[in-house]
Structure formats: structure tokens, C-alpha cells
Scaffold this motif. Structure first.
Motif, PDB file in Angstrom:
ATOM      1  N   ARG A 139       0.811  -1.350  -0.133  1.00  0.00           N
ATOM      2  CA  ARG A 139       0.078   0.096  -0.044  1.00  0.00           C
ATOM      3  C   ARG A 139       0.938   1.237  -0.117  1.00  0.00           C
ATOM      4  NH1 ARG A 139      -2.893   1.250   5.638  1.00  0.00           N
ATOM      5  NH2 ARG A 139      -1.028   2.413   5.472  1.00  0.00           N
ATOM      6  N   TRP A 140       0.429   2.242  -0.856  1.00  0.00           N
ATOM      7  CA  TRP A 140       1.121   3.423  -0.809  1.00  0.00           C
ATOM      8  C   TRP A 140       0.225   4.526  -0.372  1.00  0.00           C
ATOM      9  CZ3 TRP A 140       0.989   8.310  -3.082  1.00  0.00           C
ATOM     10  CH2 TRP A 140       2.090   9.121  -3.033  1.00  0.00           C
ATOM     11  N   GLN A 141       0.686   5.431   0.448  1.00  0.00           N
ATOM     12  CA  GLN A 141      -0.209   6.615   1.014  1.00  0.00           C
ATOM     13  C   GLN A 141       0.673   7.714   1.577  1.00  0.00           C
ATOM     14  OE1 GLN A 141      -3.184   5.542   3.835  1.00  0.00           O
ATOM     15  NE2 GLN A 141      -4.601   7.370   3.190  1.00  0.00           N
ATOM     16  N   ASP A 142       0.346   8.591   0.843  1.00  0.00           N
ATOM     17  CA  ASP A 142       1.114   9.859   1.509  1.00  0.00           C
ATOM     18  C   ASP A 142       2.731   9.723   1.812  1.00  0.00           C
ATOM     19  OD1 ASP A 142      -1.177  11.287   1.719  1.00  0.00           O
ATOM     20  OD2 ASP A 142      -1.621  10.667   3.786  1.00  0.00           O
ATOM     21  N   GLY A 143       3.218   9.097   0.665  1.00  0.00           N
ATOM     22  CA  GLY A 143       4.954   9.120   0.648  1.00  0.00           C
ATOM     23  C   GLY A 143       5.308   7.960   1.578  1.00  0.00           C
ATOM     24  N   VAL A 144       4.254   6.940   2.064  1.00  0.00           N
ATOM     25  CA  VAL A 144       4.856   5.939   3.021  1.00  0.00           C
ATOM     26  C   VAL A 144       4.338   4.777   2.141  1.00  0.00           C
ATOM     27  CG1 VAL A 144       4.467   4.643   4.919  1.00  0.00           C
ATOM     28  CG2 VAL A 144       4.660   7.130   4.963  1.00  0.00           C
ATOM     29  N   GLN A 145       5.524   3.604   1.903  1.00  0.00           N
ATOM     30  CA  GLN A 145       5.155   2.781   1.000  1.00  0.00           C
ATOM     31  C   GLN A 145       5.217   1.456   2.220  1.00  0.00           C
ATOM     32  OE1 GLN A 145       4.952   1.543  -2.554  1.00  0.00           O
ATOM     33  NE2 GLN A 145       4.139  -0.429  -1.340  1.00  0.00           N
ATOM     34  N   ARG A 146       4.083   0.647   2.180  1.00  0.00           N
ATOM     35  CA  ARG A 146       4.091  -0.373   3.029  1.00  0.00           C
ATOM     36  C   ARG A 146       4.197  -1.737   2.471  1.00  0.00           C
ATOM     37  NH1 ARG A 146       0.136  -0.896   8.159  1.00  0.00           N
ATOM     38  NH2 ARG A 146       1.961   0.094   8.743  1.00  0.00           N
ATOM     39  N   ILE A 147       4.965  -2.513   2.669  1.00  0.00           N
ATOM     40  CA  ILE A 147       5.299  -3.932   2.242  1.00  0.00           C
ATOM     41  C   ILE A 147       4.886  -5.079   3.268  1.00  0.00           C
ATOM     42  CG2 ILE A 147       6.730  -5.810   1.162  1.00  0.00           C
ATOM     43  CD1 ILE A 147       8.340  -3.380   0.064  1.00  0.00           C
ATOM     44  N   VAL A 148       3.950  -5.939   2.857  1.00  0.00           N
ATOM     45  CA  VAL A 148       3.561  -6.812   3.850  1.00  0.00           C
ATOM     46  C   VAL A 148       4.186  -8.218   3.218  1.00  0.00           C
ATOM     47  CG1 VAL A 148       1.584  -7.976   5.221  1.00  0.00           C
ATOM     48  CG2 VAL A 148       1.287  -5.684   4.459  1.00  0.00           C
ATOM     49  N   PHE A 149       4.411  -8.701   4.182  1.00  0.00           N
ATOM     50  CA  PHE A 149       4.890 -10.334   3.463  1.00  0.00           C
ATOM     51  C   PHE A 149       4.744 -11.612   4.596  1.00  0.00           C
ATOM     52  CE2 PHE A 149       9.146 -10.634   6.052  1.00  0.00           C
ATOM     53  CZ  PHE A 149       9.147  -9.235   6.458  1.00  0.00           C
ATOM     54  N   LYS A 150       4.879 -12.732   3.819  1.00  0.00           N
ATOM     55  CA  LYS A 150       5.017 -13.777   4.522  1.00  0.00           C
ATOM     56  C   LYS A 150       6.049 -14.932   4.490  1.00  0.00           C
ATOM     57  CE  LYS A 150       0.132 -14.032   5.185  1.00  0.00           C
ATOM     58  NZ  LYS A 150      -1.437 -14.543   5.156  1.00  0.00           N
ATOM     59  N   LEU A 151       6.319 -15.739   4.970  1.00  0.00           N
ATOM     60  CA  LEU A 151       7.448 -16.598   4.873  1.00  0.00           C
ATOM     61  C   LEU A 151       6.469 -18.066   4.670  1.00  0.00           C
ATOM     62  CD1 LEU A 151      10.051 -15.813   7.204  1.00  0.00           C
ATOM     63  CD2 LEU A 151      10.008 -14.968   4.750  1.00  0.00           C
ATOM     64  N   ASP A 152       6.962 -19.055   3.582  1.00  0.00           N
ATOM     65  CA  ASP A 152       6.305 -20.105   3.558  1.00  0.00           C
ATOM     66  C   ASP A 152       7.458 -21.215   3.611  1.00  0.00           C
ATOM     67  OD1 ASP A 152       3.853 -19.314   2.466  1.00  0.00           O
ATOM     68  OD2 ASP A 152       4.970 -18.828   0.391  1.00  0.00           O
ATOM     69  N   ARG A 153       7.317 -22.052   4.884  1.00  0.00           N
ATOM     70  CA  ARG A 153       8.466 -22.750   5.069  1.00  0.00           C
ATOM     71  C   ARG A 153       7.884 -24.138   5.360  1.00  0.00           C
ATOM     72  NH1 ARG A 153      10.593 -21.890   9.972  1.00  0.00           N
ATOM     73  NH2 ARG A 153      12.651 -21.637   9.397  1.00  0.00           N
TER      74      ARG A 153
END
Ligand SMILES: [Zn+2]
Length: 153
Positions: A139-153
Motif C-alpha cells: 500500500r502506498w499513501q502520503d509518501g509511505v510505502q508499506r510492504i506486507v510479507f509472509k514466509l512459506d516454510r
């Protein structure tokens, strides 16, 4: 040019997730000059990192970052640590975020040639322990890029 390279942690975090954070932070700082995540929520199931970026990352860029981290995982490089003095660290890293009262000796965590930063947290010993890295949303909003991640193990 060395990029800002300090991860601050007040609590123990799940080492595979936290190690993935190092890899992504290092590459974000190199690619975009945005520094490492200014805000991080690292949890076992899902983690979120926030970066200051002037425009949103495209799907292609996100897939490329994902590939970068997975290449490092698949390369199964060793995670090592090095202890240096604060004055040595000042020459190598941006020390603006070093906390008051930090010890004279600081720890540098190296993930092969992929990343080095000052960190007191817990890490995997080898990158294969991280598992498959997957960006699940952004998500990008007001100059902030959020990255959400998971690990598949
Ligand atoms: Zn760390």
C-alpha cells in the motif's frame, strides 16, 4: 555509498522473519535510496515494513524485490556477526539512530554479501532457514510505502 544501516529492536523477534527484513531493507536502501524501514512490525505469521518513497512501487518492482530476497534465501549464505567499536561504526554506518547509552562495542550482522547492518536482534544461521519470501500486499499513501510479507516454510 554506504546506506543507513541500523535495525533497532527492543524485543526478540522471530529470527526467520527478522532476517528477511534485513535482506529487504538492504535492497530497498540500495535501489531507492530510501534507507531501511522506518517502521517495522515483525511477527511470526506476517510482517509489515514501511519506507519513505515518493511514489508507489509497481507490481513489477514488488515481484523483483521478492525475487531478490528469494535468491538470497536459495543461495543459502551464512549469517555472521562482527563486533566493532562505536567510533569504527561511525565511519561505516549512519549512526543517527544509535540509542543513548549504547555500549562501546556494537554488533554488525552480515548476511553473506547481501546485507550488513548494526543489529542486536536474533537471526537465522543460514538464509535457507528463512523459507520462501512472499509479498502478500502493499500500500502506498502520503509518501509511505508499506510492504506486507509472509514466509512459506
Ligand atoms: Zn537483525
Amino acid at each position: 555509498m554506504e546506506t543507513p544501516a541500523i535495525n533497532q529492536h527492543n524485543k526478540e523477534e522471530y529470527p526467520p522473519m527478522h532476517s528477511a527484513e534485513h535482506l529487504l531493507n538492504g535492497e530497498m536502501a540500495r535501489r531507492y535510496g530510501c534507507g531501511r524501514a522506518f517502521s517495522a512490525h515483525i511477527e511470526r505469521k506476517k510482517s509489515k515494513l514501511d519506507y519513505h518513497l515518493s511514489k508507489p512501487l509497481t507490481d513489477e518492482e514488488l515481484r523483483s524485490l521478492e525475487s531478490y530476497v528469494n535468491n538470497a534465501v536459495n543461495a543459502d549464505v551464512e549469517v555472521t556477526e562482527e563486533y566493532i567499536t562505536q567510533s569504527q561504526a561511525m565511519k561505516r554506518f549512519d549512526m543517527s539512530r544509535l540509542p543513548e547509552g549504547a555500549s562501546d562495542t556494537v554488533r554488525v550482522v552480515h548476511i553473506g554479501q547481501y546485507d550488513q547492518c548494526l543489529c542486536a536482534g536474533s537471526h537465522v544461521n543460514h538464509t535457507s532457514e528463512i523459507g520462501n519470501f512472499r509479498i502478500t500486499s502493499s500500500r502506498w499513501q502520503d509518501g509511505v510505502q508499506r510492504i506486507v510479507f509472509k514466509l512459506d516454510r
